[in-house]
Design a protein around this motif. Sequence first.
Motif: not given
Length: 279
Positions: A103-121, A183-188
């Motif tokens: 996401a970008i707010v006023e020209g600055f980026h944040g970037d994150a990821a996660l992994s999950v298993v769908v449904g049960g355990a 920062g001002t770009e997603m990949h620096l």
Amino acid sequence: MGWRDRGVEIKTPEQLLLMRRAGLVVGATLQLLSESVRPGMTTGELDAIAEDSIRSRGAVPSFLGYQGFPGSICVSVNEEVVHGIPGDRVLAEGDLVSIDCGAIVEGFHGDAALSVVVGGAPSAADAELLRITQESMWRGIAAARDGGRVTDIGHAVESYVRSQDATGTALGIVEDYVGHGIGTEMHLPPNVPNYGKPGRGPRLVPGLALAVEPMLTAGDPETDILEDEWTVVTADGARAAHFEHTFVLTEHGHWVLTALDGGEERLTALGATFGPLAD
């Protein structure tokens, strides 16, 4: 801007506060997606939830339109490692889903990821894959020190992953895709590999924001790219997991900009100094 060294972007405290705003949007969106994913929904439905979440929080999706990418998030399923395009694919119980969000707010980026298993355990194998991938990310972040070097992070990631081989869970570390400055770009610059020897690369200093993102596989780490020219898959069809956070060193310690708690719980548990500028 702060100063730059060979393209390395150093943020002022005011700019870091903007990055924290973007990071909170990303963190909240990923939490919502992890709670929303369920069997029978499509990856495109996840993308719609993400875009609404990002825009309703006053931000803009980083990924949408980036080099032509058609989604607001990347959704990678099972053998897909990263850059999966959201669309009509229906998720089934037991699918391992990696979600990458920016996401970008006023020209600055944040970037994150996660992994999950769908449904049960998750299965025992999936649970270990997720645990080790996420923990290796936190070990990498915690290894960063003012005056250290970028490769200290990747060395910590690799050392933790290899330490788990003795448990019978030998995982592959994807080397073709790495973390990065942000920062001002997603990949620096600089790149942040998830392997290697410590003490090399650019010096770590307050204000240098980095995205740390190990991608591990349950088999061989070699990858291929599908015909859509985006989706990266394991060459042997093994499952993969992906975790990522954006963090920065401040004059007070570590601050994970995309973690809702700033990373306090995990950093403290690992003996790192939690040093936010605000919250």
